[in-house]
Scaffold this active site. Sequence first.
Site: not given
Length: 378
Positions: A108, A133, A204, A276, A341
Amino acid sequence: MKKVWIIGVLAATCLLSSCEEKKETIASGLNKNDFVSETAGKPVALYVLKNEKGMEACITNYGGRIASILVPDKSGKPTDVVLGYDGIKDYLASDGNFGALIGRYGNRIAQGKFTLNGTEYQLPQNNNGHCLHGGPQGYHTKVWDAVQPDERTLTLKYFSPDGDAGFPGNLDVTVTYSLTDDNALSILYEATTDRETVVNLTNHSYFNLSGVPGSQILDHLVMINADHYTPVDSLLIPTSEIAPVEGTPLDLRRPIPVGLRIDEPFDQLVKGRGYDHNWVLNTKGDIGLLAAKVVSPTSGIALEVYTSEPGIQFYTGNFMEGTDTGKFGTVYPFRGALCLETQHYPDSPNQPGFPTTTLRPGEKYVSRCIYRFTVETE
C-alpha cells in the site's frame, strides 16, 4: 466400400488429432491450451519449468502468474501447493492476485500519493482510498514478453511507460523464474528507469502446503525470522513505528500453528482480520539466511523463504470469502491459503524512516526471492 472405410478412418484420425491438440495436460493436471489466448494484442501462454527431481512450476505470462507448483509430499506424491485457476479466462475474469507479479509498487501507498523532488504524484486509490499493489491495472494485469531459454528458466519482460498508473519514469522490468536442483523456485527482479521513481516488486502466490483441496491453513506451522514489525492503522497503512514482536501474537520467531493466536483480541490482529503485516527481517538482505518457514503437518511439505529484501508480508487469506472456485472445481475457503511476499515496507515513499524504494537513472533495481521446498517426516 473400401474407399468409404479409408475415408472414415482418416476422419476419425483427424478428429482424434484435433482432440489431442485441444488438450495438452501436464503433470499438474492443467491443460496448456486453456491458457492460449491473445490479450491486449499480445499472445498469452502457459510455460512449464521442470528440474531433474520432478519439481514442476507452471507460469503464465499474463501477469507473470504462478499457476501451479508441484513438489513431492512425505510419501513422494506430487502435490500442487499454490492456489489458482484452470485457464486464462478465469484469470482475466478475476480481480484477485493469485500467483501474480506485483508492481510497480507492491503493498500500500497511503492516499495513493507520494512526492519526489517536490512533485506530488497521484496513483489509483483502489483500496479504502489507498493504492494497493500498483492499482487495479498493475503489473498483475499486463501481458509480459516471455522467453524460455531452457526447461528450468523463464524470463519475462515488461516496459512500463512514464505515467503508467501515475508513476513517473519509463521502467524496464525483467523478472526471471528458475528452478534449482534443491527444489527451489528462484525469482530475480531487475529494473532500470530514465527518471526518478519508486519500485517495490514482489510475487503474490497463495500457498497451501497440505495437499488437501479446499482446506484451511490454520494447522500450518509458521516461523518468521524477525524481532520487529511495522504496526498499521485501521486501513492497514503503517503508523511509521517499528515495534518489537516480543510479548505479542506477532512473535513468530519459533514455529507455531497459524491458527493458534490468529483470533486473539490483539489490536493489530483485529485491524488485519488476522495476520496481514510486514515483518522487519533479521536477515538484513542476506539471501543466504532463512527469512521464513512454513510446514504442513498433513503433507510434511515445508516451504523456506530466502530474500534480499528487508521485509516480508505475511498474509493469511483473511479477505478470502469462500466464493472463489479455482483449479479442478475447488472452492477456496476463508483462510484457505497464506502469502509470504518479500518486499520493502508498505508506504515507504511516505515514510522517511523506512528503507528507501527510490530508483534513479543509472541505478539498477535488483531483488531476489527463493521459495525452497523440502519434506519433514516428523
